[in-house]
Write an enzyme that holds these catalytic residues in place. Structure first.
Site, PDB file in Angstrom:
ATOM      1  N   LEU A  98      84.672  27.956  26.293  1.00  0.00           N
ATOM      2  CA  LEU A  98      83.741  28.279  25.199  1.00  0.00           C
ATOM      3  C   LEU A  98      84.105  27.503  23.939  1.00  0.00           C
ATOM      4  CD1 LEU A  98      83.359  32.120  25.790  1.00  0.00           C
ATOM      5  CD2 LEU A  98      81.640  30.348  26.210  1.00  0.00           C
TER       6      LEU A  98
ATOM      7  N   MET B 165      81.049  22.636  23.328  1.00  0.00           N
ATOM      8  CA  MET B 165      79.958  22.416  24.284  1.00  0.00           C
ATOM      9  C   MET B 165      79.660  23.663  25.123  1.00  0.00           C
ATOM     10  SD  MET B 165      78.769  19.453  23.771  1.00  0.00           S
ATOM     11  CE  MET B 165      77.821  18.918  25.186  1.00  0.00           C
TER      12      MET B 165
ATOM     13  N   ASN C 154      86.761  32.243  28.913  1.00  0.00           N
ATOM     14  CA  ASN C 154      87.543  31.235  28.191  1.00  0.00           C
ATOM     15  C   ASN C 154      89.025  31.560  28.342  1.00  0.00           C
ATOM     16  OD1 ASN C 154      87.187  28.951  26.104  1.00  0.00           O
ATOM     17  ND2 ASN C 154      88.769  30.243  25.203  1.00  0.00           N
TER      18      ASN C 154
ATOM     19  N   ASN D 181      83.465  15.316  30.156  1.00  0.00           N
ATOM     20  CA  ASN D 181      83.448  13.850  30.259  1.00  0.00           C
ATOM     21  C   ASN D 181      84.559  13.405  31.200  1.00  0.00           C
ATOM     22  OD1 ASN D 181      81.269  13.137  28.661  1.00  0.00           O
ATOM     23  ND2 ASN D 181      82.489  13.215  26.779  1.00  0.00           N
TER      24      ASN D 181
ATOM     25  N   SER E 275      74.934  15.149  27.592  1.00  0.00           N
ATOM     26  CA  SER E 275      74.964  14.484  26.285  1.00  0.00           C
ATOM     27  C   SER E 275      74.083  15.204  25.286  1.00  0.00           C
ATOM     28  CB  SER E 275      74.500  13.036  26.387  1.00  0.00           C
ATOM     29  OG  SER E 275      74.470  12.475  25.081  1.00  0.00           O
TER      30      SER E 275
ATOM     31  N   LYS F 147      77.076   8.874  32.598  1.00  0.00           N
ATOM     32  CA  LYS F 147      77.424   9.399  31.264  1.00  0.00           C
ATOM     33  C   LYS F 147      78.476   8.508  30.587  1.00  0.00           C
ATOM     34  CE  LYS F 147      77.872  11.821  27.620  1.00  0.00           C
ATOM     35  NZ  LYS F 147      78.922  12.739  27.293  1.00  0.00           N
TER      36      LYS F 147
ATOM     37  N   HIS G   1      76.661   5.598  29.255  1.00  0.00           N
ATOM     38  CA  HIS G   1      75.903   6.120  28.090  1.00  0.00           C
ATOM     39  C   HIS G   1      76.815   6.098  26.857  1.00  0.00           C
ATOM     40  CE1 HIS G   1      75.328   9.549  25.388  1.00  0.00           C
ATOM     41  NE2 HIS G   1      74.044   9.558  25.672  1.00  0.00           N
ATOM     42  N   ASN G   2      78.039   6.572  27.025  1.00  0.00           N
ATOM     43  CA  ASN G   2      78.960   6.617  25.889  1.00  0.00           C
ATOM     44  C   ASN G   2      79.362   5.217  25.427  1.00  0.00           C
ATOM     45  OD1 ASN G   2      78.794   9.343  26.321  1.00  0.00           O
ATOM     46  ND2 ASN G   2      80.978   9.713  26.103  1.00  0.00           N
TER      47      ASN G   2
ATOM     48  N   GLU H 237      76.710   4.102  23.343  1.00  0.00           N
ATOM     49  CA  GLU H 237      76.831   4.865  22.075  1.00  0.00           C
ATOM     50  C   GLU H 237      77.860   4.210  21.130  1.00  0.00           C
ATOM     51  OE1 GLU H 237      77.346   9.166  22.834  1.00  0.00           O
ATOM     52  OE2 GLU H 237      79.087   9.055  21.540  1.00  0.00           O
TER      53      GLU H 237
ATOM     54  N   HIS I 157      92.896 -25.581  41.377  1.00  0.00           N
ATOM     55  CA  HIS I 157      91.902 -24.559  41.747  1.00  0.00           C
ATOM     56  C   HIS I 157      90.577 -25.180  42.179  1.00  0.00           C
ATOM     57  CE1 HIS I 157      94.426 -21.208  40.726  1.00  0.00           C
ATOM     58  NE2 HIS I 157      94.685 -21.709  39.526  1.00  0.00           N
TER      59      HIS I 157
HETATM   60  P1  NDP Z   1      86.629  21.794  22.867  1.00  0.00           P
HETATM   61  O1  NDP Z   1      87.903  21.163  22.492  1.00  0.00           O
HETATM   62  O2  NDP Z   1      85.737  22.333  21.821  1.00  0.00           O
HETATM   63  O3  NDP Z   1      86.919  22.976  23.907  1.00  0.00           O
HETATM   64  C1  NDP Z   1      87.824  22.797  24.963  1.00  0.00           C
HETATM   65  C2  NDP Z   1      87.729  23.981  25.897  1.00  0.00           C
HETATM   66  O4  NDP Z   1      88.609  23.735  26.999  1.00  0.00           O
HETATM   67  C3  NDP Z   1      88.161  25.295  25.278  1.00  0.00           C
HETATM   68  O5  NDP Z   1      87.341  26.316  25.785  1.00  0.00           O
HETATM   69  C4  NDP Z   1      89.599  25.446  25.787  1.00  0.00           C
HETATM   70  O6  NDP Z   1      90.009  26.796  25.878  1.00  0.00           O
HETATM   71  C5  NDP Z   1      89.458  24.863  27.169  1.00  0.00           C
HETATM   72  N1  NDP Z   1      90.749  24.432  27.708  1.00  0.00           N
HETATM   73  C6  NDP Z   1      91.541  23.447  27.226  1.00  0.00           C
HETATM   74  N2  NDP Z   1      92.640  23.330  28.002  1.00  0.00           N
HETATM   75  C7  NDP Z   1      92.534  24.254  28.985  1.00  0.00           C
HETATM   76  C8  NDP Z   1      93.338  24.615  30.097  1.00  0.00           C
HETATM   77  N3  NDP Z   1      94.498  23.969  30.364  1.00  0.00           N
HETATM   78  N4  NDP Z   1      92.913  25.609  30.886  1.00  0.00           N
HETATM   79  C9  NDP Z   1      91.758  26.246  30.628  1.00  0.00           C
HETATM   80  N5  NDP Z   1      90.936  25.957  29.610  1.00  0.00           N
HETATM   81  C10 NDP Z   1      91.337  24.960  28.788  1.00  0.00           C
HETATM   82  O7  NDP Z   1      85.880  20.711  23.767  1.00  0.00           O
HETATM   83  P2  NDP Z   1      84.322  20.385  23.893  1.00  0.00           P
HETATM   84  O8  NDP Z   1      83.549  21.631  24.065  1.00  0.00           O
HETATM   85  O9  NDP Z   1      83.934  19.434  22.816  1.00  0.00           O
HETATM   86  O10 NDP Z   1      84.319  19.527  25.237  1.00  0.00           O
HETATM   87  C11 NDP Z   1      84.392  20.121  26.531  1.00  0.00           C
HETATM   88  C12 NDP Z   1      84.137  19.024  27.550  1.00  0.00           C
HETATM   89  O11 NDP Z   1      82.809  18.497  27.318  1.00  0.00           O
HETATM   90  C13 NDP Z   1      85.082  17.836  27.421  1.00  0.00           C
HETATM   91  O12 NDP Z   1      85.311  17.284  28.672  1.00  0.00           O
HETATM   92  C14 NDP Z   1      84.301  16.847  26.569  1.00  0.00           C
HETATM   93  O13 NDP Z   1      84.692  15.518  26.766  1.00  0.00           O
HETATM   94  C15 NDP Z   1      82.880  17.093  27.066  1.00  0.00           C
HETATM   95  N6  NDP Z   1      81.805  16.745  26.143  1.00  0.00           N
HETATM   96  C16 NDP Z   1      81.906  16.952  24.791  1.00  0.00           C
HETATM   97  C17 NDP Z   1      80.887  16.619  23.936  1.00  0.00           C
HETATM   98  C18 NDP Z   1      80.960  16.866  22.466  1.00  0.00           C
HETATM   99  O14 NDP Z   1      80.067  16.372  21.735  1.00  0.00           O
HETATM  100  N7  NDP Z   1      81.918  17.626  21.971  1.00  0.00           N
HETATM  101  C19 NDP Z   1      79.649  16.007  24.473  1.00  0.00           C
HETATM  102  C20 NDP Z   1      79.619  15.893  25.892  1.00  0.00           C
HETATM  103  C21 NDP Z   1      80.667  16.235  26.691  1.00  0.00           C
HETATM  104  P3  NDP Z   1      90.921  27.496  24.733  1.00  0.00           P
HETATM  105  O15 NDP Z   1      89.952  28.110  23.759  1.00  0.00           O
HETATM  106  O16 NDP Z   1      91.713  28.497  25.460  1.00  0.00           O
HETATM  107  O17 NDP Z   1      91.766  26.407  24.098  1.00  0.00           O
END
Ligand code: NDP
Length: 464
Positions: free
Chosen positions: A9, A12, A31, A101, A127, A182, A185-186, A189, A447
């Site tokens: 949570l 994204m 979460n 990602n 995205s 994706k 795409h990045n 970007e 070569h």
């Molecule tokens: P955040 O850093 O906001 O959230 C990370 C989440 O991962 C948290 O819920 C965290 O939980 C959880 N987490 C981290 N480590 C662990 C672990 N070892 N075990 C279980 N849960 C874990 O990241 P985003 O929401 O930005 O990104 C999430 C994914 O989406 C990534 O792969 C990112 O690359 C991809 N993404 C992001 C975009 C963006 O614009 N931000 C766009 C498109 C894709 P906790 O609260 O416990 O730390």
């Protein structure tokens, strides 16, 4: 009984879970840090059917079979750890959709590992950032089409709409294909952002314009093909005032060290492996890397001269209006070339992997919700658009060269624009100087070389 489970949570996952709930999809959320789940439920439960779980096993049990679980956790080890915990809790035919990602090569390994447990795995490119995730992201699920078809009805509910009003989601057939699309795409970007940064550099340092004045110039492009999310966002960013000091533009206070999370690098790495030239994307990745060493840049600033005015008396700086016209045409050509580089890389990779991922579909999916959505997508990708594009190229090419001439006169770096000019120029040069490269290869390494005047393969003792 919940219809979908969301794990993670953060930015994204929270936005996607709310999007599902707002569309009346019964959504279970979990979460790692329980407090995050509790606060999320407290804040957003009024938006729709959301249920929070402190225990992963209970969350899994709450889902209808076959279970559908989307992951939004940090890519890499964290995603690996979550998948490993889920493997013990899921049953055959259940489906994990990784929305992070992730590197497509990891997705291929994970899919094979989970297949041993008869668990389906889908690597889904997502995205749109936080706002897109909440209001409608662009979704690129890739994998086994039968598994994807089972989640498509749910994904369609939350997806953005393309230019024709259809959901920005398509079942790309081929393990890893969604993550790879994706990733590219990045890469695109990265290149577009650097293109705007290059333009901003000329406008602020040569034309001495303020951030809001530069925003006005970018705003004058909003009725052109380069219009889209990144242009609009650039205008917003340049217009933003600092809350602490309302006379100052916030951009002027932002450090120039640009971060990166890896997808741009993966794009370039893969392009190198595939021998696909993506110089504009590479220039953008390298520009961020160079930006990350402020101390070194400070030292070198004293060694290399930087000029505030040109020393070439013959050079006449065009008026800002003339420059703006050139910039408009040059940016259009750069946009076409950036997407072309991405499409080239995608097409060869898709063919090599035997994926069923039509260009018309990934470009359609990019029309809404995603960061690189742009009017330019009405001019891409195929031959039928060439009639529209071709007559515009000569003028745009001249404009591109004009920009480079101006920047060079002031010793300014505009890496993405320069890389694009060279890409265009090299591709359209019938007699490249790479005959010298080939002769040198033969001179020191035997070569061999081909001759222009007769068929066959030759080698020569070049020293005598
Ligand atoms: P955040 O850093 O906001 O959230 C990370 C989440 O991962 C948290 O819920 C965290 O939980 C959880 N987490 C981290 N480590 C662990 C672990 N070892 N075990 C279980 N849960 C874990 O990241 P985003 O929401 O930005 O990104 C999430 C994914 O989406 C990534 O792969 C990112 O690359 C991809 N993404 C992001 C975009 C963006 O614009 N931000 C766009 C498109 C894709 P906790 O609260 O416990 O730390």
């Amino acid at each position: 009984v919940n219809q979908i489970g969301i794990i993670g949570l953060g930015t994204m996952g929270a936005a996607i879970a709310r999007n599902f709930a707002r569309n009346n999809v019964k959504t279970a959320v979990y979460n790692r840090t329980t407090q995050v789940t509790n606060e999320f439920i407290e804040t957003f439960q009024s938006e729709g059917p959301l249920t929070g779980f402190e225990d992963l096993a209970r969350m899994v049990k709450s889902l209808e079979a076959p279970r559908k679980i989307m992951l939004f956790v940090t890519a890499g080890k964290a995603t690996e750890a979550v998948i490993s915990s889920l493997t013990e809790l899921l049953e055959p035919n259940d489906i994990i959709v990784d929305g992070g990602n992730s590197n497509y090569k990891d997705t291929i390994i994970r899919t094979e590992t989970l297949a041993k447990h008869k668990i389906e795995f889908i690597g889904c490119g997502v995205s749109g950032g936080e706002k897109g995730a909440l209001e409608g992201p662009s979704l690129m699920p890739g994998g086994n089409p039968t598994a994807i078809q089972q989640v498509t009805p749910l994904l369609e509910k939350i997806a953005a709409k393309d230019f024709a009003g259809n959901p920005c989601v398509y079942a790309f057939e081929g393990i890893g294909s969604g993550n790879f699309i994706k990733t590219v795409h990045n890469g695109i970007e990265y290149a577009i952002m650097q293109l705007f940064a290059d333009s901003y550099e000329i406008l602020r340092k040569i034309y001495n314009l303020s951030a809001p004045e530069i925003a006005d110039i970018f705003a004058s492009f909003s009725k052109t093909k380069i219009n889209g999310f990144l242009l609009e966002t650039t205008i917003d960013v340049l217009r933003k005032k600092d809350n602490l000091n309302p006379d100052a533009s916030l951009i002027d206070l932002v450090s120039d060290e640009a971060g990166a999370k890896g997808t741009g690098t993966w794009t370039v790495q893969h392009a190198l492996e595939m021998a696909v030239p993506v110089p504009t994307i590479a220039a953008a990745v390298f520009a961020r890397q160079l930006s990350a060493s402020p101390e070194i840049r400070q030292i070198k600033a004293g060694i290399f001269a930087h000029k505030n005015s040109t020393s070439d008396t013959a050079f006449k700086l065009p008026s800002v209006d003339v420059f703006t016209k050139d910039l408009k045409q040059a940016l259009w050509l750069c946009f076409i070339m950036i997407y072309t580089q991405g499409i080239h890389l995608l097409e060869l990779t898709i063919a090599e992997n035997n994926w069923n991922a039509p260009a018309t579909e990934y470009l359609r999916v990019w029309q809404g919700g995603c960061i690189i959505r742009s009017e330019i997508l009405t001019q891409l990708p195929t031959n039928e658009y060439l009639d529209e594009i071709t007559p515009l190229i000569p003028d745009a090419h001249t404009s591109l060269n004009n920009l480079i001439q101006i920047a060079a006169n002031f010793q300014l770096a505009i890496p993405s624009i320069t890389a694009t000019r060279d890409y265009v120029a090299y591709q359209s040069t019938p007699d490249l100087p790479t005959n010298l490269v080939q002769a040198l290869r033969d001179a020191f390494g035997a070569h061999t070389f081909a001759r222009k005047d007769k068929p066959g393969t030759f080698t020569e003792d070049w020293s005598s």
